[in-house]
Write a protein that holds these residues in place. Structure first.
Motif, short mmCIF file in Angstrom:
data_model
loop_
_atom_site.label_atom_id
_atom_site.label_comp_id
_atom_site.label_asym_id
_atom_site.label_seq_id
_atom_site.Cartn_x
_atom_site.Cartn_y
_atom_site.Cartn_z
N ARG A 88 47.00 46.58 43.11
CA ARG A 88 47.37 45.97 44.39
C ARG A 88 46.69 46.69 45.56
NH1 ARG A 88 52.67 46.45 44.11
NH2 ARG A 88 53.03 44.40 43.19
N GLN A 89 46.62 48.01 45.48
CA GLN A 89 45.99 48.78 46.55
C GLN A 89 44.48 48.51 46.60
OE1 GLN A 89 47.24 52.71 45.38
NE2 GLN A 89 49.09 52.66 46.63
N ARG A 90 43.84 48.43 45.42
CA ARG A 90 42.40 48.15 45.40
C ARG A 90 42.11 46.75 45.95
NH1 ARG A 90 42.53 51.19 40.38
NH2 ARG A 90 42.89 49.28 39.19
N LEU A 91 42.93 45.79 45.58
CA LEU A 91 42.74 44.42 46.06
C LEU A 91 42.94 44.37 47.57
CD1 LEU A 91 42.24 41.44 45.50
CD2 LEU A 91 44.68 41.19 44.99
N ARG A 92 43.95 45.06 48.06
CA ARG A 92 44.20 45.07 49.51
C ARG A 92 43.02 45.71 50.26
NH1 ARG A 92 48.57 47.87 49.52
NH2 ARG A 92 49.98 46.10 49.33
N ALA A 93 42.47 46.78 49.69
CA ALA A 93 41.33 47.44 50.34
C ALA A 93 40.12 46.51 50.39
CB ALA A 93 40.98 48.72 49.60
N LEU A 94 39.89 45.76 49.31
CA LEU A 94 38.78 44.81 49.29
C LEU A 94 38.97 43.71 50.33
CD1 LEU A 94 37.78 44.19 45.55
CD2 LEU A 94 36.32 45.00 47.39
N ARG A 97 33.63 39.67 46.63
CA ARG A 97 34.52 38.51 46.50
C ARG A 97 34.86 38.24 45.04
NH1 ARG A 97 31.45 34.71 51.00
NH2 ARG A 97 32.68 35.39 52.82
N ARG A 98 33.84 38.36 44.16
CA ARG A 98 34.14 38.18 42.73
C ARG A 98 35.06 39.28 42.23
NH1 ARG A 98 28.57 36.86 42.42
NH2 ARG A 98 28.08 38.94 41.64
N GLY A 99 34.84 40.50 42.71
CA GLY A 99 35.73 41.59 42.32
C GLY A 99 37.16 41.35 42.78
N ALA A 100 37.31 40.80 43.99
CA ALA A 100 38.65 40.50 44.49
C ALA A 100 39.31 39.42 43.64
CB ALA A 100 38.58 40.06 45.95
N ASP A 101 38.54 38.43 43.23
CA ASP A 101 39.11 37.37 42.37
C ASP A 101 39.57 37.94 41.04
OD1 ASP A 101 38.66 35.47 44.31
OD2 ASP A 101 36.75 34.80 43.47
N LEU A 102 38.75 38.83 40.45
CA LEU A 102 39.12 39.43 39.17
C LEU A 102 40.35 40.33 39.32
CD1 LEU A 102 35.59 40.37 37.76
CD2 LEU A 102 37.11 38.54 36.98
N LEU A 103 40.41 41.09 40.40
CA LEU A 103 41.58 41.93 40.64
C LEU A 103 42.83 41.09 40.86
CD1 LEU A 103 40.22 44.79 42.93
CD2 LEU A 103 41.02 44.98 40.57
N ASP A 104 42.66 39.95 41.50
CA ASP A 104 43.80 39.06 41.72
C ASP A 104 44.33 38.52 40.38
OD1 ASP A 104 45.52 37.60 43.64
OD2 ASP A 104 44.57 35.85 42.75
N GLN A 105 43.42 38.16 39.49
CA GLN A 105 43.84 37.70 38.15
C GLN A 105 44.54 38.83 37.40
OE1 GLN A 105 40.46 36.07 36.07
NE2 GLN A 105 39.85 34.79 37.80
N LYS A 106 43.96 40.03 37.46
CA LYS A 106 44.57 41.18 36.80
C LYS A 106 45.94 41.46 37.37
CE LYS A 106 43.85 46.10 35.86
NZ LYS A 106 42.93 47.26 36.02
#
Length: 206
Positions: free
Chosen positions: A159-165, A24-33
């Motif tokens: 975007r692809q990494r965030l979608r996979a998460l 979840r933290r990784g998804a938040d960071l990817l969303d910011q990125k």
């Protein structure tokens, strides 16, 4: 999509819970990125479009002056370029969220040798200057295009990494955590039943 294998007991549940928090933290960071990359990519795409338009405008201007010069002096009015004079290109680099890309492109065109015959007419002289400007604009356009391409590629990967998460990994971990909670609850219930049964059996033997 296969379910995750969760180790039994509270240790297994804690491991899944930690993995879910990390995801979840990784998804938040990817969303910011992703938001930063999207904003920068939009700016770079606009810069790419503007640089390409400048290049085409400079090239059109140079070709116009060249045609005028040839009409005035004929093809024999063109002189061969001096040998050994190379254009230098210096690229300035920048980094956006870890993506290295061109920031500037400075094209240095050497001056003609004093022995070089002058242009036959003013139109060819203006064409010479305009072509030099077109070369500089072409370098700037190429740098702007590469910057937009590099950041756009990273934007797509992020975007692809965030979608996979969000669509795969996090739901799997949530399901695994729910199963672990259910298993613990069932185990605690069965343990409570056994304790009551044991207590009742001990009372009957007295």
């Amino acid at each position: 999509m296969a379910d995750l294998r969760t180790p039994p007991g509270r240790a297994g549940r804690m491991r899944v819970s930690r993995s879910l928090d990390v995801a979840r933290r990784g998804a938040d960071l990817l969303d910011q990125k992703l938001r930063i990359l999207r904003t920068e990519h939009e700016r770079l795409v606009r810069a790419d479009r503007a640089a390409r338009e400048r290049w085409h405008a400079r090239l059109t201007e140079a070709e116009t002056w060249l045609r005028r010069g040839l009409l005035l002096g004929g093809e024999e009015a063109l002189t061969a370029p001096a040998a050994g004079h190379l254009t230098a290109l210096e690229i300035g680099w920048a980094s956006t969220m870890g993506v290295r890309h061109p920031r500037t492109a400075v094209c240095t065109i050497p001056e003609l040798s004093p022995d070089t015959p002058p242009a036959e007419n003013s139109a060819l002289l203006l064409a010479e200057t305009a072509y030099a400007d077109a070369v500089r604009a072409a370098a700037e356009s190429a740098a702007a295009h590469e910057a937009a391409r590099a950041v756009g590629e990273e934007l797509l990967k992020t975007r692809q990494r965030l979608r996979a998460l969000r669509r795969q990994w996090i739901p799997r971990l949530e399901s695994a955590l729910a199963r672990a909670d259910a298993a613990l609850e069932q185990a605690e219930h069965e343990d409570a039943v056994r304790r009551r049964w044991a207590a009742g059996s001990a009372g009957k033997t007295r």
